[in-house]
Scaffold this motif. Structure first.
Motif, short mmCIF file in Angstrom:
data_model
loop_
_atom_site.label_atom_id
_atom_site.label_comp_id
_atom_site.label_asym_id
_atom_site.label_seq_id
_atom_site.Cartn_x
_atom_site.Cartn_y
_atom_site.Cartn_z
N MET A 506 0.80 -1.23 0.00
CA MET A 506 0.00 0.00 0.00
C MET A 506 0.83 1.27 0.00
O MET A 506 0.28 2.38 -0.08
CB MET A 506 -0.92 0.01 1.22
N LEU A 507 2.15 1.14 0.10
CA LEU A 507 2.98 2.32 0.31
C LEU A 507 2.89 3.31 -0.85
O LEU A 507 2.84 4.53 -0.64
CB LEU A 507 4.43 1.91 0.57
N GLY A 508 2.90 2.80 -2.08
CA GLY A 508 2.80 3.71 -3.22
C GLY A 508 1.52 4.52 -3.20
O GLY A 508 1.53 5.73 -3.50
N VAL A 509 0.40 3.89 -2.84
CA VAL A 509 -0.89 4.59 -2.74
C VAL A 509 -0.83 5.65 -1.64
O VAL A 509 -1.29 6.79 -1.82
CB VAL A 509 -2.02 3.59 -2.45
N GLU A 510 -0.24 5.31 -0.50
CA GLU A 510 -0.17 6.24 0.62
C GLU A 510 0.76 7.41 0.32
O GLU A 510 0.49 8.55 0.74
CB GLU A 510 0.27 5.48 1.89
N ILE A 511 1.83 7.16 -0.41
CA ILE A 511 2.72 8.26 -0.82
C ILE A 511 1.96 9.22 -1.73
O ILE A 511 2.03 10.44 -1.56
CB ILE A 511 3.97 7.69 -1.54
N ARG A 512 1.23 8.67 -2.70
CA ARG A 512 0.49 9.53 -3.62
C ARG A 512 -0.59 10.34 -2.89
O ARG A 512 -0.78 11.53 -3.18
CB ARG A 512 -0.15 8.68 -4.72
N ASN A 513 -1.27 9.71 -1.95
CA ASN A 513 -2.31 10.43 -1.20
C ASN A 513 -1.70 11.56 -0.37
O ASN A 513 -2.25 12.68 -0.33
CB ASN A 513 -3.06 9.46 -0.28
N ALA A 514 -0.56 11.29 0.28
CA ALA A 514 0.09 12.34 1.09
C ALA A 514 0.55 13.49 0.19
O ALA A 514 0.43 14.67 0.58
CB ALA A 514 1.27 11.74 1.84
N TYR A 515 1.05 13.17 -0.97
CA TYR A 515 1.50 14.21 -1.91
C TYR A 515 0.33 15.07 -2.35
O TYR A 515 0.42 16.32 -2.35
CB TYR A 515 2.16 13.54 -3.11
N ARG A 516 -0.76 14.47 -2.71
CA ARG A 516 -1.91 15.23 -3.22
C ARG A 516 -2.57 16.07 -2.12
O ARG A 516 -3.18 17.10 -2.42
CB ARG A 516 -2.93 14.28 -3.84
N GLU A 517 -2.45 15.61 -0.90
CA GLU A 517 -3.02 16.36 0.21
C GLU A 517 -2.04 17.38 0.79
O GLU A 517 -2.35 18.06 1.76
CB GLU A 517 -3.47 15.39 1.30
N GLY A 518 -0.85 17.46 0.20
CA GLY A 518 0.14 18.43 0.64
C GLY A 518 0.74 18.15 2.00
O GLY A 518 1.22 19.06 2.68
#
Length: 623
Positions: A506-518
């Motif tokens: 799940m790490l790739g998904v969580e990285i992308r979510n954190a990036y998009r949420e700033g």
């Protein structure tokens, strides 16, 4: 258990002593008298005068020896007779997809197959055997020498097991045809140029070499999956021709050469069907076969119907009916699923065997072979599919594959737990895809190799998979502790892979979510998790290297090391990218701007799917 061997030859005694590494037995003058006895059916007996092993063919002795030891644990007097469903039960071991088994490994697995009751082994060698005067053939591929073949052949013969050459005389020769040396006999892709005399001169050297390597005068000549036959250099030279005519002309030439060396060939049957159906092999209905095809087949050629996928018994019946329109000399090849990634698809192998076996019996098929392909890098260890070999053996001899029966027999033949070995394949199934799973689905490969920042399979991961993989890793630890020393490495390697996948899933998904949420702090925290993954990856790399060395020659390991090393480098780069963005050195991370798309279309979103090859997992770019 102690036995006094009454009428055993020197070779018999040697086999007995070597099997003592698996079976609880030893030779002793004060032991139970044990005689060998020729009979119509194999079996074992224990009476007051001693024990008897009955056999109709030499390879059956060792299975009955194992059964004798098994029964003596609970009974003092018994009589057991078996009636094999097949006159021949064989395995085909892939030695061409990176992994080339060492002679020691071939001899080792021969002993386990002997205890199960197998009669033949085929070593699948595309270009992994040496041909005198052809230095590019098998170059840096671990090609077997004549001495190595003879050593393996002599050893298999001790147990009454026939070592049958398995080569390619049409397609699947990409590693050979990469060399300019062979341009003149290349049609297109991995296919030899039919109707070219230089091609048949070369094929003649293939047969000449094998004729000196092995005693068997049966040979598998391949000829499968030549999808582009006649559409390359052949098209340029001769114009378009009916491709079935090309296939039959080539077949006749190869058979003539084989027969000149005293061979009785067998070959995969699919091309006769694909050319008649515009590419299809597995059809819903019986095919209307051109009678000229059957008339062309030589009387001593066996067609192998191969099917590793079908769960419905009636579909096998239809395929056998179609084959019988061509010839009554039919063999069947089932599959031990080890070609979809680093772990076996054990549950699917198990599910598909029973309907295939039932159909073989109903259709009077007497020759069955179980294939262990290593497509796309031979990432999965051979020994991980021992349960599939054991299951087919029990279906053949006992017509039974109940869990209790399999557990008892597997422990006798390998010293290990059947259930434990089956669970080596747990990571191949997921919460949305319980055993036996959908055909070909094995997410391990794409979860392992996909990129952390640009994961092409992020639309197919979910938290339930992470939790499941953590459970898989814990289970591997438990089975490793209980396993005999011989097999601990299998559970150790699979456990280290499962742990890495659980952390990476799940790490790739969580990285992308954190990036998009700033959330820059969250991105920095992800760097710490990547560092943890790097340590787990180092363990995987070490375990994979150790696992490889237990089975294969060194050639081919470089591919797996480069794949895992590439993952390691991408992890390092991901840390640099995330840190640079969090510290303001980068305004954007372009790879995280992309919306994750389901690999096989919207209807597959959130589901485990089939793993493509490595180069189609790591990037959407050119390779």
């Amino acid at each position: 258990m102690k036995f006094r061997l009454v009428n055993w030859s020197g070779e018999d005694c040697r086999c007995f002593d070597e099997l003592a590494a698996v079976l609880p037995l030893e030779r002793a003058e004060e032991g139970i008298p044990l005689r060998l006895e020729k009979a119509e059916k194999p079996g074992c007996y224990m009476q007051k005068a001693g024990a008897v092993i009955a056999y109709s063919a030499r390879h059956q002795i060792w299975r009955e020896l194992g059964l004798l030891c098994e029964k003596l644990e609970t009974q003092d007097c018994f009589s057991c007779t078996e009636e094999p469903a097949y006159t021949e039960l064989g395995v085909m071991l892939d030695c061409s997809r990176n992994g080339v088994l060492t002679t020691a490994a071939v001899k080792d697995i021969t002993r386990y197959l002997a205890l199960m009751g197998y009669s033949s082994i085929q070593l699948y060698t595309e270009d992994t055997y040496k041909i005198e005067g052809q230095p590019y053939f098998g170059y840096q591929r671990g090609a077997y020498s004549r001495e190595e073949f003879r050593e393996m052949d002599d050893y298999a013969s001790l147990y009454g097991i026939e070592l049958i050459p398995c080569i390619q005389t049409l397609a699947h020769l990409e590693c050979m045809l990469r060399w300019k040396e062979y341009d003149k006999i290349r049609d297109i892709d991995n296919i030899l140029l039919a109707d070219e005399e230089a091609t048949y001169d070369f094929i003649r050297e293939m047969f000449r070499q094998m004729a000196g390597n092995l005693k068997s005068r049966r040979i598998n000549i391949g000829m499968d999956e030549a999808h582009m036959l006649g559409l390359g250099a052949h098209l340029d030279r001769h114009g378009f021709e009916n491709r079935m005519d090309i296939m039959l002309r080539h077949y006749r030439r190869v058979i003539e050469i084989a027969q000149s060396f005293g061979y009785r060939p067998m070959m995969w049957s699919d091309m006769f069907f694909r050319l008649a159906t515009h590419g299809e092999y597995y059809t819903e209905e019986e095919l209307a076969i051109d009678p000229g095809v059957g008339e062309t087949l030589s009387d001593d050629v066996t067609l192998i119907y191969w099917d590793y996928y079908t769960l419905e018994e009636k579909k096998y019946h239809k395929m056998f009916a179609s084959h019988k329109k061509i010839t009554d000399r039919i063999a069947f090849a089932g599959g031990a699923w080890k070609w979809e990634g680093p772990c076996p698809n054990s549950w699917y192998s198990r599910a598909v065997a029973l309907p295939a076996h039932k159909s073989c019996r109903e259709n009077g098929i007497s020759q069955v072979m179980i294939t262990a392909w290593g497509d796309n890098g031979d990432e999965c260890p051979l020994y991980a599919v021992l349960p599939a070999f054991a299951q087919w053996a029990e279906l053949c001899y006992a017509d039974c594959c109940a869990d209790s029966h399999m557990e008892r027999r597997f422990r006798t033949c390998t010293g290990a737990s059947y259930q434990a070995f089956l669970h080596l394949g747990d990571a191949a199934v997921m919460p949305d895809n319980p055993p036996p799973g959908r055909c070909g689905v094995n997410p391990v490969r794409y979860l392992l190799y996909q990129d952390l920042l640009g994961g092409l399979f992020d639309a197919h991961v979910e938290e339930a998979q992470r939790d499941y993989l953590e459970d898989c890793a814990r289970l591997m630890d438990e089975y490793k502790e209980a396993a005999p020393d011989k097999w601990k490495y299998l559970f150790e390697t699979q456990g280290s892979i499962d742990r890495l996948l659980a952390g990476k899933c799940m790490l790739g998904v969580e990285i992308r979510n954190a990036y998009r949420e700033g959330k820059r702090e969250a991105l920095l925290a992800c760097i710490g998790r990547i560092r943890t993954l790097q340590a787990l990856l180092e363990t995987v790399i070490s375990d994979v290297q150790e696992q490889w060395s237990r089975e294969n020659k060194i050639f081919g390991l470089d591919i797996l090391q480069q794949q895992l090393g590439g993952l390691k480098q991408r992890m390092l780069f991901a840390c640099e990218r995330l840190e640079g963005y969090a510290q303001g050195r980068y305004d954007t991370l372009e790879e995280l701007e992309e919306e994750p798309l389901p690999y096989y279309g919207r209807e597959t979103e959130g589901k485990a799917v089939v793993s493509p090859s490595w180069n189609r997992i790591v990037s959407a770019g050119n390779h």
